[in-house]
Scaffold this motif. Structure first.
Motif, PDB file in Angstrom:
ATOM      1  N   MET A 161       0.824  -1.187   0.000  1.00 47.35           N
ATOM      2  CA  MET A 161       0.000   0.000   0.000  1.00 47.35           C
ATOM      3  C   MET A 161       0.874   1.260   0.000  1.00 47.35           C
ATOM      4  O   MET A 161       0.559   2.231  -0.655  1.00 47.35           O
ATOM      5  CB  MET A 161      -0.920  -0.045   1.229  1.00 47.35           C
ATOM      6  N   ARG A 162       1.968   1.197   0.746  1.00 45.71           N
ATOM      7  CA  ARG A 162       2.848   2.358   0.841  1.00 45.71           C
ATOM      8  C   ARG A 162       3.501   2.672  -0.516  1.00 45.71           C
ATOM      9  O   ARG A 162       3.689   3.830  -0.854  1.00 45.71           O
ATOM     10  CB  ARG A 162       3.907   2.104   1.907  1.00 45.71           C
ATOM     11  N   ARG A 163       3.824   1.632  -1.273  1.00 51.78           N
ATOM     12  CA  ARG A 163       4.420   1.845  -2.603  1.00 51.78           C
ATOM     13  C   ARG A 163       3.437   2.529  -3.537  1.00 51.78           C
ATOM     14  O   ARG A 163       3.815   3.382  -4.336  1.00 51.78           O
ATOM     15  CB  ARG A 163       4.857   0.524  -3.212  1.00 51.78           C
ATOM     16  N   LYS A 164       2.176   2.164  -3.458  1.00 52.66           N
ATOM     17  CA  LYS A 164       1.152   2.775  -4.305  1.00 52.66           C
ATOM     18  C   LYS A 164       1.003   4.260  -3.978  1.00 52.66           C
ATOM     19  O   LYS A 164       0.890   5.088  -4.882  1.00 52.66           O
ATOM     20  CB  LYS A 164      -0.178   2.063  -4.140  1.00 52.66           C
ATOM     21  N   VAL A 165       0.996   4.584  -2.709  1.00 59.48           N
ATOM     22  CA  VAL A 165       0.873   5.986  -2.290  1.00 59.48           C
ATOM     23  C   VAL A 165       2.099   6.774  -2.731  1.00 59.48           C
ATOM     24  O   VAL A 165       1.984   7.887  -3.248  1.00 59.48           O
ATOM     25  CB  VAL A 165       0.671   6.084  -0.759  1.00 59.48           C
ATOM     26  N   THR A 166       3.274   6.204  -2.577  1.00 65.15           N
ATOM     27  CA  THR A 166       4.507   6.871  -2.992  1.00 65.15           C
ATOM     28  C   THR A 166       4.533   7.077  -4.501  1.00 65.15           C
ATOM     29  O   THR A 166       4.891   8.155  -4.984  1.00 65.15           O
ATOM     30  CB  THR A 166       5.735   6.045  -2.552  1.00 65.15           C
ATOM     31  N   ALA A 167       4.128   6.076  -5.254  1.00 61.72           N
ATOM     32  CA  ALA A 167       4.094   6.194  -6.713  1.00 61.72           C
ATOM     33  C   ALA A 167       3.078   7.244  -7.144  1.00 61.72           C
ATOM     34  O   ALA A 167       3.349   8.050  -8.046  1.00 61.72           O
ATOM     35  CB  ALA A 167       3.778   4.846  -7.336  1.00 61.72           C
ATOM     36  N   LEU A 168       1.922   7.269  -6.523  1.00 58.18           N
ATOM     37  CA  LEU A 168       0.896   8.262  -6.846  1.00 58.18           C
ATOM     38  C   LEU A 168       1.381   9.661  -6.521  1.00 58.18           C
ATOM     39  O   LEU A 168       1.192  10.591  -7.310  1.00 58.18           O
ATOM     40  CB  LEU A 168      -0.395   7.949  -6.093  1.00 58.18           C
ATOM     41  N   LEU A 169       2.025   9.839  -5.399  1.00 58.51           N
ATOM     42  CA  LEU A 169       2.574  11.141  -5.024  1.00 58.51           C
ATOM     43  C   LEU A 169       3.635  11.588  -6.021  1.00 58.51           C
ATOM     44  O   LEU A 169       3.669  12.747  -6.431  1.00 58.51           O
ATOM     45  CB  LEU A 169       3.163  11.066  -3.612  1.00 58.51           C
ATOM     46  N   PHE A 170       4.476  10.670  -6.446  1.00 58.59           N
ATOM     47  CA  PHE A 170       5.509  10.977  -7.430  1.00 58.59           C
ATOM     48  C   PHE A 170       4.890  11.420  -8.752  1.00 58.59           C
ATOM     49  O   PHE A 170       5.320  12.402  -9.351  1.00 58.59           O
ATOM     50  CB  PHE A 170       6.404   9.750  -7.634  1.00 58.59           C
ATOM     51  N   VAL A 171       3.864  10.733  -9.195  1.00 56.44           N
ATOM     52  CA  VAL A 171       3.194  11.080 -10.454  1.00 56.44           C
ATOM     53  C   VAL A 171       2.536  12.456 -10.342  1.00 56.44           C
ATOM     54  O   VAL A 171       2.633  13.278 -11.260  1.00 56.44           O
ATOM     55  CB  VAL A 171       2.164   9.997 -10.839  1.00 56.44           C
ATOM     56  N   ILE A 172       1.894  12.734  -9.238  1.00 60.65           N
ATOM     57  CA  ILE A 172       1.250  14.040  -9.041  1.00 60.65           C
ATOM     58  C   ILE A 172       2.284  15.158  -9.050  1.00 60.65           C
ATOM     59  O   ILE A 172       2.079  16.202  -9.678  1.00 60.65           O
ATOM     60  CB  ILE A 172       0.429  14.044  -7.738  1.00 60.65           C
ATOM     61  N   ILE A 173       3.405  14.961  -8.380  1.00 67.21           N
ATOM     62  CA  ILE A 173       4.458  15.982  -8.350  1.00 67.21           C
ATOM     63  C   ILE A 173       5.018  16.214  -9.750  1.00 67.21           C
ATOM     64  O   ILE A 173       5.242  17.357 -10.158  1.00 67.21           O
ATOM     65  CB  ILE A 173       5.569  15.578  -7.358  1.00 67.21           C
ATOM     66  N   MET A 174       5.228  15.151 -10.505  1.00 66.17           N
ATOM     67  CA  MET A 174       5.751  15.302 -11.866  1.00 66.17           C
ATOM     68  C   MET A 174       4.758  16.036 -12.767  1.00 66.17           C
ATOM     69  O   MET A 174       5.148  16.860 -13.595  1.00 66.17           O
ATOM     70  CB  MET A 174       6.106  13.942 -12.459  1.00 66.17           C
ATOM     71  N   LEU A 175       3.475  15.768 -12.610  1.00 66.87           N
ATOM     72  CA  LEU A 175       2.466  16.471 -13.398  1.00 66.87           C
ATOM     73  C   LEU A 175       2.417  17.960 -13.042  1.00 66.87           C
ATOM     74  O   LEU A 175       2.318  18.809 -13.924  1.00 66.87           O
ATOM     75  CB  LEU A 175       1.088  15.843 -13.190  1.00 66.87           C
ATOM     76  N   LEU A 176       2.500  18.266 -11.765  1.00 59.55           N
ATOM     77  CA  LEU A 176       2.510  19.669 -11.355  1.00 59.55           C
ATOM     78  C   LEU A 176       3.754  20.383 -11.866  1.00 59.55           C
ATOM     79  O   LEU A 176       3.691  21.540 -12.281  1.00 59.55           O
ATOM     80  CB  LEU A 176       2.429  19.775  -9.828  1.00 59.55           C
ATOM     81  N   GLU A 177       4.867  19.705 -11.846  1.00 67.21           N
ATOM     82  CA  GLU A 177       6.117  20.291 -12.338  1.00 67.21           C
ATOM     83  C   GLU A 177       6.059  20.521 -13.843  1.00 67.21           C
ATOM     84  O   GLU A 177       6.548  21.525 -14.351  1.00 67.21           O
ATOM     85  CB  GLU A 177       7.287  19.381 -11.995  1.00 67.21           C
ATOM     86  N   ALA A 178       5.449  19.608 -14.572  1.00 68.39           N
ATOM     87  CA  ALA A 178       5.354  19.743 -16.022  1.00 68.39           C
ATOM     88  C   ALA A 178       4.426  20.883 -16.420  1.00 68.39           C
ATOM     89  O   ALA A 178       4.589  21.484 -17.479  1.00 68.39           O
ATOM     90  CB  ALA A 178       4.870  18.441 -16.632  1.00 68.39           C
ATOM     91  N   CYS A 179       3.470  21.215 -15.567  1.00 70.53           N
ATOM     92  CA  CYS A 179       2.508  22.282 -15.874  1.00 70.53           C
ATOM     93  C   CYS A 179       2.972  23.655 -15.389  1.00 70.53           C
ATOM     94  O   CYS A 179       2.273  24.640 -15.591  1.00 70.53           O
ATOM     95  CB  CYS A 179       1.160  21.954 -15.245  1.00 70.53           C
ATOM     96  N   ALA A 180       4.110  23.718 -14.743  1.00 66.37           N
ATOM     97  CA  ALA A 180       4.603  24.992 -14.221  1.00 66.37           C
ATOM     98  C   ALA A 180       5.029  25.904 -15.369  1.00 66.37           C
ATOM     99  O   ALA A 180       5.552  25.440 -16.379  1.00 66.37           O
ATOM    100  CB  ALA A 180       5.782  24.752 -13.283  1.00 66.37           C
ATOM    101  N   PRO A 181       4.809  27.198 -15.215  1.00 67.65           N
ATOM    102  CA  PRO A 181       5.218  28.122 -16.283  1.00 67.65           C
ATOM    103  C   PRO A 181       6.735  28.232 -16.379  1.00 67.65           C
ATOM    104  O   PRO A 181       7.442  28.108 -15.371  1.00 67.65           O
ATOM    105  CB  PRO A 181       4.602  29.452 -15.865  1.00 67.65           C
TER     106      PRO A 181
END
Length: 54
Positions: free
Chosen positions: A1-21
């Motif tokens: 379960m912890r790996r899934k949460v860590t992977a999801l957090l990583f994906v969210i951070i990468m998406l936010l970083e990609a959308c940054a101006p």
């Protein structure tokens, strides 16, 4: 379960970083020795920020 949460957090951070101006101007900070460090704004940079309390 912890790996899934860590992977999801990583994906969210990468998406936010990609959308940054993009920033064209460089950013200048000071390191612990009061030296100026310039971070370029025109290319991706991995920046580590470590804080110590003394």
């Amino acid at each position: 379960m912890r790996r899934k949460v860590t992977a999801l957090l990583f994906v969210i951070i990468m998406l936010l970083e990609a959308c940054a101006p993009a920033i064209d101007d460089p950013i200048t900070l000071q390191n612990h020795a009061s030296e100026d460090v310039t971070i370029p704004g025109n290319k991706p940079v991995l920046f580590f920020f470590i804080t110590t309390y003394t």
